[in-house]
Scaffold this motif. Structure first.
Motif, short mmCIF file in Angstrom:
data_model
loop_
_atom_site.label_atom_id
_atom_site.label_comp_id
_atom_site.label_asym_id
_atom_site.label_seq_id
_atom_site.Cartn_x
_atom_site.Cartn_y
_atom_site.Cartn_z
N LYS A 6 0.83 -1.21 0.00
CA LYS A 6 0.00 0.00 0.00
C LYS A 6 0.86 1.26 0.00
CE LYS A 6 -3.93 -2.14 2.39
NZ LYS A 6 -4.69 -2.22 3.66
N ILE A 7 1.94 1.23 0.78
CA ILE A 7 2.82 2.40 0.83
C ILE A 7 3.54 2.58 -0.50
CG2 ILE A 7 4.93 3.31 1.90
CD1 ILE A 7 3.97 2.08 4.53
N LEU A 8 3.98 1.48 -1.09
CA LEU A 8 4.61 1.58 -2.41
C LEU A 8 3.65 2.18 -3.42
CD1 LEU A 8 6.91 1.04 -4.37
CD2 LEU A 8 6.03 -1.30 -4.65
N LEU A 9 2.39 1.77 -3.38
CA LEU A 9 1.40 2.31 -4.30
C LEU A 9 1.22 3.81 -4.07
CD1 LEU A 9 -0.58 1.61 -6.53
CD2 LEU A 9 -2.30 1.11 -4.79
N GLU A 10 1.24 4.24 -2.81
CA GLU A 10 1.14 5.67 -2.51
C GLU A 10 2.32 6.44 -3.11
OE1 GLU A 10 -1.12 7.46 -1.01
OE2 GLU A 10 -2.44 5.94 -0.15
N LEU A 11 3.53 5.88 -2.97
CA LEU A 11 4.73 6.54 -3.50
C LEU A 11 4.71 6.60 -5.02
CD1 LEU A 11 7.36 4.93 -1.11
CD2 LEU A 11 6.50 7.27 -1.02
N LEU A 12 4.25 5.51 -5.65
CA LEU A 12 4.16 5.48 -7.10
C LEU A 12 3.10 6.45 -7.62
CD1 LEU A 12 4.39 1.63 -7.65
CD2 LEU A 12 6.05 3.31 -8.47
N SER A 13 2.02 6.60 -6.85
CA SER A 13 0.93 7.48 -7.27
C SER A 13 1.24 8.95 -7.10
CB SER A 13 -0.35 7.14 -6.49
OG SER A 13 -0.71 5.79 -6.67
N ASN A 14 2.28 9.25 -6.33
CA ASN A 14 2.64 10.65 -6.05
C ASN A 14 4.13 10.85 -6.33
OD1 ASN A 14 0.07 11.79 -4.55
ND2 ASN A 14 0.45 9.73 -3.75
N PRO A 15 4.54 10.70 -7.61
CA PRO A 15 5.97 10.73 -7.92
C PRO A 15 6.65 12.08 -7.71
CG PRO A 15 4.68 10.75 -9.93
CD PRO A 15 3.72 10.52 -8.81
N SER A 16 5.87 13.16 -7.68
CA SER A 16 6.48 14.49 -7.61
C SER A 16 6.40 15.12 -6.23
CB SER A 16 5.79 15.43 -8.63
OG SER A 16 4.41 15.55 -8.34
N GLN A 17 5.95 14.35 -5.24
CA GLN A 17 5.84 14.93 -3.90
C GLN A 17 6.16 13.91 -2.82
OE1 GLN A 17 1.54 15.82 -4.41
NE2 GLN A 17 1.24 14.70 -2.51
N SER A 18 6.49 14.42 -1.65
CA SER A 18 6.75 13.55 -0.50
C SER A 18 5.45 13.30 0.25
CB SER A 18 7.78 14.21 0.42
OG SER A 18 9.00 14.39 -0.26
N ILE A 19 5.39 12.15 0.91
CA ILE A 19 4.20 11.79 1.69
C ILE A 19 4.64 11.61 3.14
CG2 ILE A 19 2.33 10.15 1.96
CD1 ILE A 19 2.75 9.34 -0.94
N SER A 20 4.00 12.34 4.02
CA SER A 20 4.42 12.29 5.41
C SER A 20 4.03 10.98 6.08
CB SER A 20 3.80 13.46 6.19
OG SER A 20 2.44 13.21 6.47
#
Length: 316
Positions: A6-20
C-alpha cells in the motif's frame, strides 16, 4: 495488499511529492513504527526512498523488479499475483481454478519459470530477470469455437503492448508466436477446461512468455530464439498493458478489426510453408487468414484451411 504494498502504491501514485509518515499512519490506522518498518523493507527490496525532513517519504528512482503493487498501480481493481520463481504461471492458474472461486481477469506474473511450457508439450525457456511470464484467467462460458480467436486476441494485444512501450514492431507466426525479424521473442499457450455435455468452455488460461532483455539461449533453440533486446524495460507496466489490450479484445472477438489487426501483423501471408495434415507433410503458400482465424493455404491442386497445427517457413 499488505502495508508495504500500500505504501509503495502511494509513493508510485505521487511521484512528484513527498508523503508524510503521519498521513500514512492516519490513512492505514497503523503506528509510525509500522510505517518505518515497511519503508525499511521496501529499501531492502531495492527501492530508493528518501526521507525528507518535515515533508515525508519520496521515491527517488524506479527499479526493474516485478511487484504486484506496481502492476496494480495501472490495474487497481485486478487481482494480481507475482512470483519471483514458479514452475509455470499456467500451472498455477490451473491450481487456483481447482481450489478457489477465481475472479475473471486474474493476472499471474513471474520473474522466472522452472517448468515453462509451450504448445504440443514443448518447454519454454524462462530464465530469471530477463523475461516476462504471465497468465490471465478467463471464465467466459463461451463455446469452444471461440478458443482460436482468444489466442489471436492475445497475440494482437501483446503486439500492441510492446509497440506502445517500445519502437519494436512484432509479427505473428500463426497461430501464437511473435517474431522480430527471423527470431521468436514471444510464445502464447492457450488452455481450457470444458463441459463436454454442453460444449461450453468453463475457463480459459492464456499464458504469455516474452523474452525482454538480451539473453543467452540454450544451444538447441539458439538458431530461432531471440528477444526484444531491451536493456531497460518496465515489465510491470508491460504486463498491465498486455492485460488491458487483451481484455479489450476479449469483449470484441467477433469484431472485424481483430482479424484485420492480426492479418496486418502476419508473418506467414505470402510465404511458402510446410505443415502436417492427415499424417502427411504438405507444402503450400499462405494466401490468407480467414474470418475465423484459420490459415488458408494454396497447394498445387487445392486450397486447404488449417485450424491448428505446426507450420514451418520454407523460405524467409
Amino acid at each position: 495488499m499488505n502495508l508495504k504494498q500500500k505504501i509503495l502504491l502511494e509513493l508510485l501514485s505521487n511521484p512528484s511529492q513527498s508523503i508524510s509518515g503521519q498521513v500514512l499512519c492516519k490513512k492505514y490506522n497503523v503506528s509510525r513504527t509500522a510505517i518505518w518498518k515497511a519503508i525499511q523493507s521496501l529499501k531492502q527490496d531495492g527501492y530508493a526512498i528518501e526521507a525528507v525532513p518535515h515533508a515525508g517519504y519520496h521515491l527517488i528512482q524506479d527499479i526493474d523488479k516485478l511487484d504486484a503493487a506496481r502492476i496494480q498501480f495501472y490495474l487497481p481493481h485486478v487481482p494480481v499475483l507475482v512470483f519471483d520463481s514458479i514452475d509455470s504461471t499456467n500451472n498455477y492458474a490451473k491450481r487456483l481454478l481447482m481450489e478457489n472461486d477465481v475472479q475473471e481477469g486474474t493476472l499471474i506474473v513471474a520473474n522466472q519459470q522452472t517448468a515453462g511450457r509451450g504448445r504440443q508439450g514443448h518447454s519454454f525457456y524462462s530464465p530469471a530477470d530477463t523475461g516476462l511470464y504471465l497468465s490471465i484467467i478467463l471464465k467466459p462460458y463461451a463455446f469452444a469455437q471461440k478458443i482460436l480467436k482468444v489466442t489471436l486476441a492475445a497475440a494482437v494485444a501483446t503486439c500492441e503492448a510492446i509497440e506502445e512501450m517500445t519502437s519494436i514492431s512484432c509479427q505473428i507466426k500463426w497461430v501464437n508466436d511473435l517474431f522480430v525479424g527471423q527470431q521468436k521473442v514471444c510464445g502464447i499457450l492457450t488452455e481450457a477446461t470444458a463441459n463436454f455435455e454442453t460444449q461450453q468452455i468453463e475457463s480459459i488460461i492464456i499464458g504469455i512468455g516474452i523474452n525482454c532483455k538480451p539473453m543467452t539461449f540454450p544451444e538447441d533453440i539458439t538458431p530461432i530464439a531471440g528477444s526484444l533486446n531491451m536493456d531497460q524495460i518496465d515489465r510491470n507496466h508491460l504486463s498491465a498493458l498486455i492485460w488491458t489490450h487483451f481484455m479489450k479484445w476479449v469483449q470484441h472477438l467477433d469484431d472485424q478489426k481483430l482479424i484485420e489487426s492480426y492479418r496486418s501483423r502476419s508473418l506467414l501471408i505470402g510465404k511458402t510453408i510446410t505443415y502436417r495434415w492427415q499424417n502427411k507433410i504438405h507444402t503450400g503458400t499462405v494466401i490468407d487468414i480467414n474470418e475465423d482465424g484459420q490459415l488458408v493455404v494454396q497447394t498445387n491442386d487445392q486450397i486447404q484451411v488449417l485450424r491448428s497445427g505446426e507450420v514451418t517457413i520454407q523460405k524467409w
